[in-house]
Write a protein that holds these residues in place. Structure first.
Motif, mmCIF file in Angstrom:
data_model
loop_
_atom_site.group_PDB
_atom_site.id
_atom_site.type_symbol
_atom_site.label_atom_id
_atom_site.label_comp_id
_atom_site.label_asym_id
_atom_site.label_seq_id
_atom_site.Cartn_x
_atom_site.Cartn_y
_atom_site.Cartn_z
ATOM 1 N N GLN A 44 0.835 -1.208 0.000
ATOM 2 C CA GLN A 44 0.000 0.000 0.000
ATOM 3 C C GLN A 44 0.868 1.256 0.000
ATOM 4 O O GLN A 44 0.549 2.241 -0.654
ATOM 5 N N MET A 48 0.518 4.316 -2.584
ATOM 6 C CA MET A 48 0.161 5.632 -2.053
ATOM 7 C C MET A 48 1.271 6.663 -2.255
ATOM 8 O O MET A 48 1.115 7.825 -1.905
ATOM 9 N N GLN A 104 -4.796 2.064 6.020
ATOM 10 C CA GLN A 104 -4.202 2.391 4.723
ATOM 11 C C GLN A 104 -5.192 2.150 3.584
ATOM 12 O O GLN A 104 -5.280 2.952 2.658
ATOM 13 N N PHE A 108 -6.533 5.040 1.198
ATOM 14 C CA PHE A 108 -6.304 4.908 -0.246
ATOM 15 C C PHE A 108 -7.628 5.031 -1.003
ATOM 16 O O PHE A 108 -7.720 5.748 -1.992
ATOM 17 N N CYS A 116 -3.523 8.514 -6.322
ATOM 18 C CA CYS A 116 -2.709 7.320 -6.522
ATOM 19 C C CYS A 116 -1.337 7.740 -7.049
ATOM 20 O O CYS A 116 -1.209 8.717 -7.777
#
Length: 149
Positions: A44, A48, A104, A108, A116
Motif C-alpha cells: 500500500q 500511495m 491504509q 487509499f 494514486c
C-alpha cells in the motif's frame, strides 16, 4: 474486475481482514498472518506514493509485457516472488498490523484515483490509477485467500 476504489469492494476486503485472527494459518507460503498484513501494508505504501523501490533489471526487461497480470481477472499464482523490499521476515504484532493495513486501505480508497502514485511500480512500471486500483484489490484478495478468508 474488482477495484479497491469501489466502496463495495473495499468493504469486502475490510470484512475479510476482520475475519483473520492471530492463529490464522497460511494455505501456502512462508509468511505468518502478521507478516502478511505487514507485507500488504508495505505494498500500500508503494501505491500511495510513500515508498519508491527501485526497478529491478527483470522488471525493466519484461515488466511492461507481463503488466496485465497485475490487474487482470486471473488469480495470482501461489508462491509468486515478491518485491524484495516488501518481503517481511521479521516478527510482527498481529493487531497492530491489522489496524495499520485497514487504515491504509480506507485512506487509499477515500483519496481516490487522483491521489494514486504516478511513480512506476517496481516490476510492472507505469500504471494508471485504474490499474493500481484493480491490482491492489487483486493483491489483497490473493493474500486473504492465502489465509482462508
Amino acid at each position: 474486475m474488482n477495484n479497491i476504489f469501489n466502496l463495495l469492494h473495499t468493504a469486502d476486503i475490510l470484512n475479510r481482514i476482520d475475519k483473520l485472527s492471530p492463529d490464522s494459518k497460511p494455505q501456502w507460503g512462508k509468511m505468518d498472518v502478521a507478516q502478511m498484513l505487514a507485507h500488504c501494508s508495505s505494498f500500500q505504501d508503494i501505491a500511495m506514493g510513500h515508498s519508491f523501490p527501485a526497478r529491478g533489471w527483470l522488471g525493466i526487461v519484461i515488466g511492461n509485457f507481463v503488466k496485465p497480470m497485475f490487474y487482470n481477472d486471473k488469480p495470482v499464482a501461489r508462491n509468486m516472488s515478491t518485491i524484495p523490499t516488501i518481503l517481511v521476515v521479521d516478527e510482527k504484532e498481529f493487531e497492530t498490523e491489522k489496524e495499520k493495513l485497514k487504515q491504509q486501505i480506507i485512506t487509499f480508497q477515500k483519496n481516490g484515483p487522483e491521489k494514486c502514485t504516478t511513480h512506476p511500480h517496481p516490476f510492472f512500471g507505469k500504471l494508471t490509477s485504474e490499474q493500481w486500483g484493480k491490482g491492489i484489490y487483486k493483491h489483497l484478495d490473493h493474500h486473504l485467500k492465502q489465509f482462508g478468508v
